[in-house]
Design a protein around this motif. Structure first.
Motif, short mmCIF file in Angstrom:
data_model
loop_
_atom_site.label_atom_id
_atom_site.label_comp_id
_atom_site.label_asym_id
_atom_site.label_seq_id
_atom_site.Cartn_x
_atom_site.Cartn_y
_atom_site.Cartn_z
N GLY A 1 0.40 6.98 -6.71
CA GLY A 1 -0.57 8.06 -6.86
C GLY A 1 0.10 9.41 -6.86
O GLY A 1 -0.24 10.30 -7.66
N VAL A 2 1.06 9.61 -5.96
CA VAL A 2 1.81 10.87 -5.91
C VAL A 2 2.57 11.08 -7.22
O VAL A 2 2.58 12.19 -7.78
N CYS A 3 3.18 10.03 -7.74
CA CYS A 3 3.92 10.13 -9.00
C CYS A 3 2.99 10.50 -10.15
O CYS A 3 3.36 11.30 -11.03
N ALA A 4 1.78 9.94 -10.17
CA ALA A 4 0.82 10.28 -11.23
C ALA A 4 0.47 11.76 -11.19
O ALA A 4 0.39 12.43 -12.23
N ILE A 5 0.28 12.30 -9.99
CA ILE A 5 -0.02 13.73 -9.85
C ILE A 5 1.15 14.57 -10.36
O ILE A 5 0.96 15.60 -11.04
N LEU A 6 2.37 14.16 -10.06
CA LEU A 6 3.54 14.91 -10.50
C LEU A 6 3.70 14.87 -12.01
O LEU A 6 4.14 15.85 -12.63
N VAL A 7 3.32 13.76 -12.65
CA VAL A 7 3.34 13.70 -14.12
C VAL A 7 2.30 14.67 -14.69
O VAL A 7 2.56 15.36 -15.69
N VAL B 1 -3.82 5.78 -0.14
CA VAL B 1 -3.95 4.47 -0.79
C VAL B 1 -5.01 4.55 -1.89
O VAL B 1 -4.84 3.99 -2.99
N THR B 2 -6.11 5.25 -1.62
CA THR B 2 -7.15 5.43 -2.63
C THR B 2 -6.62 6.21 -3.82
O THR B 2 -6.92 5.88 -4.98
N LEU B 3 -5.83 7.24 -3.56
CA LEU B 3 -5.21 8.00 -4.65
C LEU B 3 -4.36 7.07 -5.51
O LEU B 3 -4.37 7.17 -6.74
N GLY B 4 -3.65 6.16 -4.87
CA GLY B 4 -2.85 5.19 -5.62
C GLY B 4 -3.71 4.31 -6.51
O GLY B 4 -3.32 4.00 -7.64
N ARG B 5 -4.89 3.93 -6.02
CA ARG B 5 -5.77 3.08 -6.82
C ARG B 5 -6.40 3.86 -7.98
O ARG B 5 -6.79 3.27 -8.98
N TRP B 6 -6.48 5.18 -7.83
CA TRP B 6 -6.98 6.01 -8.92
C TRP B 6 -5.88 6.41 -9.89
O TRP B 6 -6.17 7.01 -10.93
N SER B 7 -4.64 6.10 -9.56
CA SER B 7 -3.51 6.68 -10.29
C SER B 7 -3.52 6.34 -11.77
O SER B 7 -3.20 7.19 -12.61
N GLU C 1 0.81 -1.21 0.00
CA GLU C 1 0.00 0.00 0.00
C GLU C 1 0.84 1.27 0.00
O GLU C 1 0.47 2.26 -0.63
N ALA C 2 1.97 1.28 0.70
CA ALA C 2 2.83 2.46 0.68
C ALA C 2 3.35 2.71 -0.74
O ALA C 2 3.40 3.86 -1.21
N LEU C 3 3.72 1.65 -1.44
CA LEU C 3 4.19 1.79 -2.82
C LEU C 3 3.05 2.25 -3.72
O LEU C 3 3.26 3.03 -4.67
N ASP C 4 1.84 1.76 -3.45
CA ASP C 4 0.67 2.19 -4.22
C ASP C 4 0.41 3.68 -4.02
O ASP C 4 0.10 4.41 -4.98
N SER C 5 0.52 4.14 -2.78
CA SER C 5 0.33 5.55 -2.50
C SER C 5 1.37 6.40 -3.23
O SER C 5 1.05 7.46 -3.78
N LEU C 6 2.61 5.95 -3.23
CA LEU C 6 3.65 6.66 -3.95
C LEU C 6 3.35 6.72 -5.44
O LEU C 6 3.65 7.72 -6.11
#
Length: 362
Positions: free
Chosen positions: A17-23, A280-286, A10-15
């Motif tokens: 999501g953060v990476c998707a936002i940065l792209v 974690v949800t952000l990661g699943r939306w990434s 889940e921590a990797l999934d959250s990251l």
């Protein structure tokens, strides 16, 4: 933590999501405060986090499960079913926009030409558009990563079937070759897409596979020491991405290998922050965020030019604070559209494919 093939990092999934936002921030054509920061200008490098993470989790989930050609076929169908439906939706959206351009002629761009050609529709449908078959990105540009990753899935399945005990080391050789090709021949090194996309992806994907085979054997820190290591890994990654240019950008994949090793165990306080349900949800939306954002930005730029909001190459209202507010509003809109696409297309398609490919009881 679980150690089964069904474990969710889940921590990797959250990251992710953060990476998707940065792209998205990298692509956002708005003259905001952050637009010219080196960190944002180089945020295209976060795509390589996706490749390393994909290799890591795919090897974790499937390295011990592909025993036959039927298993490999099921794996390929499942992976295709994970990425293709949303890709198809966005391709259809871009084609629909081009049809509207043809009928209503709302700008001077000739419809169905160059990167929006008819033939590129078919290469996109087959997910081969980034296999060096076009001299530029086509249709939904960010989908080049799906094309490159699709090639990685094919190679992975073949290696696991042929050499199940040695596929990671063979993959390491392929990763080294991929990295050498990028640093030697890609004109903009890691900022390469349609031409050296597959070597770039193979480089990250198979280093991720190797990491997965080794990470449980490498001693990990606990408690406060793990927290210090996590913070150091994040800071180092941000500094590297903020300043890396030229051939040194190829080392970003190694940076992400270390980052994923650090956070896969979820032993520090920063991992617990990343385990928050919102992240974690952000990661699943990434994936949906990544796939829908370019279409929204494209339509936004068409409208902005009509309204004279683009004095040069970016949207600019004459106030950088107003630009910031507009950019934040666009982020919110992109995420909202992504959530709808995730729930109405991505999730139902995954459930359907999972039902189709579920092994039948003996």
């Amino acid at each position: 933590m679980k150690t089964s093939g069904h474990q969710r990092f889940e921590a990797l999934d959250s990251l992710r999501g953060v990476c998707a936002i940065l792209v998205v921030m990298f692509h956002m054509p708005v003259a905001s405060h952050w637009r010219d920061w080196g960190f944002i200008q180089h945020s295209y490098l976060f795509v390589d986090y996706f490749f390393v993470l994909s290799g890591f989790v795919i090897a974790h989930a499937y390295a011990e499960r592909l025993k036959s050609g039927r298993d490999a076929g099921r794996f390929m169908v499942r992976r295709f079913g994970r990425i293709w439906p949303l890709h198809l939706l966005m391709l259809a959206a871009f084609v629909g926009l081009e049809l509207a351009r043809l009928v209503f002629q709302f700008d001077g761009a000739p419809p169905f030409t160059r990167d929006r050609s008819i033939e590129a529709i078919f290469t996109n449908l087959a997910l081969i558009q980034a296999w060096h078959v076009h001299p530029y990105l086509t249709w939904n540009g960010p989908a080049w990563t799906l094309s490159a990753e699709w090639a990685c899935y094919l190679i992975f399945a073949g290696l696991v079937l042929v050499a199940p005990k040695r596929f990671r080391w063979i993959g390491l050789v392929l990763a080294i070759i991929g990295g050498v090709l990028v640093v030697s021949y890609a004109r903009r090194w890691m900022n390469t897409t349609y031409d050296f996309a597959v070597p770039r992806a193979v480089y990250g994907f198979f280093l991720g596979c190797l990491l997965q085979g080794l990470w449980t054997r490498i001693p990990r820190l606990k408690g406060g020491a793990a927290t210090v290591l996590e913070v150091a890994a994040i800071v180092a990654a941000c500094i590297f991405i903020g300043y890396a240019q030229g051939p040194i950008t190829v080392a970003v994949t190694l940076v992400f290998v270390i980052l994923i090793w650090v956070f896969a165990g979820e032993n520090g306080a920063l991992s617990r922050v990343l385990d928050h349900p919102a992240l974690v949800t952000l990661g699943r939306w990434s994936f949906a965020i990544y796939m829908v954002h370019m279409f929204i930005l494209t339509v936004m730029m068409i409208v902005a030019r009509k309204l004279d909001w683009v004095p040069v190459r970016r949207i600019d209202f004459g106030s950088i604070w107003l630009n910031d507010l507009f950019a934040v509003a666009m982020f919110g809109f992109i995420v909202a559209v992504a959530v709808v696409a995730h729930r109405l297309v991505e999730q139902p398609a995954q459930r359907m494919i999972d039902r189709w490919t579920k092994p039948k009881a003996a």
